[in-house]
Write a protein that holds these residues in place. Structure first.
Motif, PDB file in Angstrom:
ATOM      1  N   ASP A 119       0.872  -1.178   0.000  1.00 29.78           N
ATOM      2  CA  ASP A 119       0.000   0.000   0.000  1.00 29.78           C
ATOM      3  C   ASP A 119       0.906   1.224   0.000  1.00 29.78           C
ATOM      4  OD1 ASP A 119      -1.455   2.204   1.267  1.00 29.78           O
ATOM      5  OD2 ASP A 119      -3.002   0.758   1.831  1.00 29.78           O
ATOM      6  N   GLY A 122      -0.880   6.655  -2.003  1.00 30.21           N
ATOM      7  CA  GLY A 122      -1.761   7.339  -1.061  1.00 30.21           C
ATOM      8  C   GLY A 122      -2.163   8.742  -1.453  1.00 30.21           C
ATOM      9  N   ALA A 123      -2.147   9.055  -2.746  1.00 32.79           N
ATOM     10  CA  ALA A 123      -2.529  10.405  -3.163  1.00 32.79           C
ATOM     11  C   ALA A 123      -3.979  10.682  -2.783  1.00 32.79           C
ATOM     12  CB  ALA A 123      -2.367  10.535  -4.670  1.00 32.79           C
ATOM     13  N   ASN A 124      -4.272  11.938  -2.536  1.00 36.33           N
ATOM     14  CA  ASN A 124      -5.631  12.327  -2.210  1.00 36.33           C
ATOM     15  C   ASN A 124      -6.279  12.966  -3.422  1.00 36.33           C
ATOM     16  OD1 ASN A 124      -5.396  11.456   0.494  1.00 36.33           O
ATOM     17  ND2 ASN A 124      -4.147  13.270   0.896  1.00 36.33           N
ATOM     18  N   HIS A 133       3.837  13.489  -1.242  1.00 26.04           N
ATOM     19  CA  HIS A 133       3.492  12.208  -1.868  1.00 26.04           C
ATOM     20  C   HIS A 133       4.623  11.642  -2.718  1.00 26.04           C
ATOM     21  CE1 HIS A 133      -0.622  13.722  -0.924  1.00 26.04           C
ATOM     22  NE2 HIS A 133      -0.669  12.495  -0.465  1.00 26.04           N
ATOM     23  N   HIS A 159      -4.135   3.032  -3.110  1.00 26.54           N
ATOM     24  CA  HIS A 159      -5.011   3.397  -1.992  1.00 26.54           C
ATOM     25  C   HIS A 159      -5.245   4.908  -1.884  1.00 26.54           C
ATOM     26  CE1 HIS A 159      -7.344   2.138   1.453  1.00 26.54           C
ATOM     27  NE2 HIS A 159      -6.929   3.226   2.076  1.00 26.54           N
ATOM     28  N   GLY A 161      -6.846   8.518  -1.341  1.00 34.35           N
ATOM     29  CA  GLY A 161      -7.710   9.191  -0.378  1.00 34.35           C
ATOM     30  C   GLY A 161      -8.856   9.793  -1.182  1.00 34.35           C
ATOM     31  N   GLU A 270     -10.013   4.553  -0.619  1.00 31.81           N
ATOM     32  CA  GLU A 270     -10.767   4.406   0.628  1.00 31.81           C
ATOM     33  C   GLU A 270     -12.232   4.075   0.339  1.00 31.81           C
ATOM     34  OE1 GLU A 270     -10.079   8.057   2.724  1.00 31.81           O
ATOM     35  OE2 GLU A 270      -7.941   7.689   2.926  1.00 31.81           O
ATOM     36  N   TYR A 324     -10.846   7.517   8.951  1.00 29.99           N
ATOM     37  CA  TYR A 324      -9.655   6.952   8.312  1.00 29.99           C
ATOM     38  C   TYR A 324      -9.410   5.518   8.800  1.00 29.99           C
ATOM     39  CZ  TYR A 324      -4.764   7.234   6.569  1.00 29.99           C
ATOM     40  OH  TYR A 324      -3.590   7.046   5.916  1.00 29.99           O
ATOM     41  N   ASP A 328      -9.505   1.959   6.646  1.00 30.98           N
ATOM     42  CA  ASP A 328      -8.319   1.096   6.629  1.00 30.98           C
ATOM     43  C   ASP A 328      -8.655  -0.314   7.107  1.00 30.98           C
ATOM     44  OD1 ASP A 328      -6.002   1.993   5.421  1.00 30.98           O
ATOM     45  OD2 ASP A 328      -5.573   3.416   7.013  1.00 30.98           O
ATOM     46  N   TYR A 346       2.431  -1.285   4.529  1.00 33.98           N
ATOM     47  CA  TYR A 346       2.012   0.108   4.320  1.00 33.98           C
ATOM     48  C   TYR A 346       3.213   1.045   4.356  1.00 33.98           C
ATOM     49  CZ  TYR A 346      -2.579  -1.702   5.737  1.00 33.98           C
ATOM     50  OH  TYR A 346      -3.741  -2.420   5.839  1.00 33.98           O
ATOM     51  N   THR A 348       3.793   5.033   4.670  1.00 36.79           N
ATOM     52  CA  THR A 348       3.297   6.417   4.792  1.00 36.79           C
ATOM     53  C   THR A 348       4.279   7.218   5.637  1.00 36.79           C
ATOM     54  OG1 THR A 348       2.107   6.417   6.903  1.00 36.79           O
ATOM     55  CG2 THR A 348       0.936   5.477   5.028  1.00 36.79           C
ATOM     56  N   GLN A 352       2.121   8.831  10.865  1.00 37.08           N
ATOM     57  CA  GLN A 352       0.912   7.997  10.913  1.00 37.08           C
ATOM     58  C   GLN A 352       1.145   6.705  11.690  1.00 37.08           C
ATOM     59  OE1 GLN A 352      -1.393   7.517   7.346  1.00 37.08           O
ATOM     60  NE2 GLN A 352      -0.870   9.550   6.573  1.00 37.08           N
ATOM     61  N   PHE A 356      -1.520   3.411  12.524  1.00 38.40           N
ATOM     62  CA  PHE A 356      -1.360   2.026  12.094  1.00 38.40           C
ATOM     63  C   PHE A 356      -1.205   1.063  13.273  1.00 38.40           C
ATOM     64  CE2 PHE A 356      -0.733   4.049   7.991  1.00 38.40           C
ATOM     65  CZ  PHE A 356      -1.540   3.227   7.211  1.00 38.40           C
TER      66      PHE A 356
HETATM   67  N1  ARG Z   1      -4.102   9.306   1.722  1.00 39.26           N
HETATM   68  C1  ARG Z   1      -3.283   9.179   2.884  1.00 39.26           C
HETATM   69  C2  ARG Z   1      -2.508  10.486   3.141  1.00 39.26           C
HETATM   70  O1  ARG Z   1      -2.346  11.301   2.257  1.00 39.26           O
HETATM   71  C3  ARG Z   1      -2.289   8.043   2.776  1.00 39.26           C
HETATM   72  C4  ARG Z   1      -2.899   6.678   2.614  1.00 39.26           C
HETATM   73  C5  ARG Z   1      -1.978   5.601   3.087  1.00 39.26           C
HETATM   74  N2  ARG Z   1      -2.537   4.277   3.084  1.00 39.26           N
HETATM   75  C6  ARG Z   1      -3.449   3.832   3.953  1.00 39.26           C
HETATM   76  N3  ARG Z   1      -3.910   2.615   3.796  1.00 39.26           N
HETATM   77  N4  ARG Z   1      -3.861   4.541   4.977  1.00 39.26           N
HETATM   78  O2  ARG Z   1      -2.092  10.677   4.254  1.00 39.26           O
END
Ligand code: ARG
Length: 587
Positions: A119, A122-124, A133, A159, A161, A270, A324, A328, A346, A348, A352, A356
């Motif tokens: 994973d 993780g782009a939003n 990113h 994955h 966002g 997500e 979130y 997950d 994962y 990140t 974070q 996790f």
């Molecule tokens: N979109 C999240 C961010 O920008 C990262 C996602 C990482 N992966 C996950 N399964 N939470 O912080």
């Protein structure tokens, strides 16, 4: 192929045994005194206690049994009881000849391949890709390639966002601007337009505006939260808008990742967790592990051994909205169902980590994974500017990924143009390839969890521990190989025992490729590949400066060197592929 250290240990073990000591003491490492030897065994020291004997005596006994071995050029005892070893040049050349014929360049594929969901990315969606990113994409891509090379099945998932507050914010802002759109009419029953009511550049403006407003205006924020909740509950107009946002954003995101040579097997997000949430939550309630806390639903994940406070994992907010952690957890349910992975890994930002820890513990407590399913978190550090603070644009804003890549290419272009005469169009093309190496190597050569300073000037330098230096070395080798071929000679010789110290040093570097790769995979550490190729490139350049290859008159010797070069090139190219970049033909 077996690792060279393993072969040495297998040679030493019977010597220990024949001398009357346990074979288990025949442990060998690369020497930490390269001035004295290439490999060392400290087993005599370890054995001294058990055998009540001076270690130097034991070392002497073992060495006596090594006499006649064709593996070593020398085996010596050194005080207080080291066994210092130098490989015979003939043995080393044989090893490399075999390596050259091996399709995996001596690396043994995993005996029990694992299925690993990786994973990363993780782009939003709807937020521009920014430098935050960059690291997960670069590190993840490298770990994926290393894993595959080692024979594992790696499923890379971006994955996205795509299910959070940013969607609610965009919906609310759009409603303010264009209240008459059908998406906002609750009683609308017709078909929603096929075309999105905005473009990617609109979105790039809408999101930051909305985000800023929500920080200043509590009511606006409340409306955005409400819209997010309604979207999650499936309100048709909002779901249709969400589709538009996805359709407009995804091609742009893909283009950005493409530019980084980062690819994903799965473009999930997500939102894909949604169908799994209700059942999962119900099961947690039924099993009695979830409890109400001030209206919210939480799972306690504290453990006896904890030395710091681990707060409960919040599954549903008091308004019933998913968080979130919820997506997950439900994503774990989905992954177990669809892919039955042995591990979910994962990548990140290390900030974070707590999230996790909570998610992993909750997943185990709720039995979402099998007992032996590994859940791994790799947290990376921050990319800082030269001032030691998180990297920003010159005017202090968040740096867009596109701009950063553009800046690096521009810098590379000037360096290439300064370096020698070259057609500007070709220099632009080369700058793209070399610029990517500067960016990726600059990042990957640091241990992932550490913060690092993004120094464009240093990263783009042709000298020192940089991507361009590695590429320069590869290009140099290619050019020698081409000249050799152009002289009408065929590169089909075999390596010969090293003649010089620098040649042997280069050969020793090549021989440790398989051990290095295994270790880089086990520790999920692309920086080990970087430091290896830096050593290898240095060893090659030293050899190259001391050796007149193309003017060598002994044809067999010359052919042997060409073989050595071609193996060096293969290993370097394999390694940069593991790091996610490639070499140009010229630079
Ligand atoms: N979109 C999240 C961010 O920008 C990262 C996602 C990482 N992966 C996950 N399964 N939470 O912080």
């Amino acid at each position: 192929m077996k690792k060279i250290l393993t072969l040495i240990e297998q040679e030493l073990a019977p010597a220990f045994e024949q001398a009357g000591y346990d074979a288990g003491y025949a442990k060998v490492t690369v020497s930490n005194r390269p001035d004295l030897c290439e490999f060392q065994c400290n087993g005599a020291m370890a054995a001294a206690k058990a055998y009540k004997k001076a270690p130097i005596m034991i070392a002497g006994d073992v060495i006596a049994k090594l006499e006649g071995s064709r593996m070593f050029e020398s085996a010596q005892a050194a005080n207080p009881g080291f066994i210092n070893l130098k490989l015979s040049a003939g043995f080393l050349a044989d090893y490399l000849n075999e390596m050259r014929e091996d399709e995996n360049l001596s690396v043994e594929k995993a005996e029990h391949p694992k299925t690993i969901v990786l994973d990363y990315g993780g782009a939003n969606v709807a937020k521009p890709l920014h430098v935050g990113h960059l690291r997960p994409a670069i590190i993840g891509e490298s770990i994926k390639r290393i894993g595959r090379f080692m024979g594992h099945k790696i499923i890379g998932d971006v994955h996205l966002g795509d299910w959070g507050l940013q969607m609610g914010l965009i919906i609310v802002e759009l409603k303010e601007r264009q209240p008459d759109l059908p998406y906002f009419k609750e009683d609308f029953r017709g078909e929603y337009p096929k075309e999105a009511p905005f473009t990617i550049s609109d979105l790039e403006e809408i999101y930051p505006t909305a985000s800023k407003k929500s920080k200043e205006d509590a009511q606006y924020r409340e409306a955005a939260l409400q819209a997010t909740y309604q979207l999650q509950q499936g309100r048709p107009g909002y779901v249709a808008l969400w589709r538009h946002i996805m359709d407009v954003s995804l091609p742009d995101l893909k283009a950005n990742y493409d530019r980084l040579h980062v690819t994903f097997d799965l473009w999930k997000g997500e939102s894909d967790a949604k169908p799994y949430i209700a059942d999962m939550v119900q099961n947690m309630r039924d099993a009695g592990i979830a409890r109400e806390d001030q209206g919210a639903l939480v799972v306690d994940v504290r453990e006896e051994k904890d030395t710091k406070e681990i707060p409960p994992c919040i599954i549903l907010k008091s308004d019933g909205a998913a968080l979130y952690a919820t997506t997950d957890l439900a994503t774990i349910v989905e992954r177990m169902k669809l892919y039955q992975p042995d591990e979910i890994f994962y990548i990140t930002d290390k900030r974070q980590e707590m999230h996790f820890t909570q998610v992993f513990r909750c997943a185990r407590k709720a039995g979402l994974v099998k007992e032996d399913t590994k859940l791994t978190f790799l947290g990376f550090g921050t990319m800082n500017g030269k001032d030691g603070k998180p990297f920003k644009t010159r005017d202090g804003g968040v740096m867009r990924l596109q701009q950063l890549i553009g800046d690096i290419e521009e810098e590379m272009y000037h360096k290439i143009m300064d370096n020698h005469e070259i057609d500007p169009g070709q220099a632009r093309e080369t700058a793209k390839i070399v610029g990517l190496s500067a960016l990726k190597y600059g990042d990957l050569s640091n241990q992932a969890p550490k913060d690092y300073v993004f120094d464009i000037d240093r990263f783009t330098s042709f000298e020192g521990n940089t991507g361009p230096y590695i590429l320069y070395t590869i290009v140099r080798i290619k050019s020698i190989l081409n000249k050799y071929r152009e002289a009408g000679k065929r590169a089909d010789g075999r390596m010969m025992p090293a003649k010089s110290e620098s040649e042997k040093a280069l050969m020793l570097e090549l021989a440790r490729f398989n051990a290095m790769m295994e270790n880089a995979f086990e520790e999920a550490a692309p920086h080990k590949v970087c430091s290896y190729i830096y050593d290898l490139a240095n060893a090659f350049n030293r050899f190259y400066h001391e050796t007149k290859i193309l003017t060598e008159e002994d044809a067999a010797r010359q052919a042997a060197w060409i073989c050595l070069l071609s193996l060096t090139r293969s290993v370097l190219e394999c390694c940069i592929d593991m790091l996610g970049f490639e070499a140009p033909e010229r630079m």
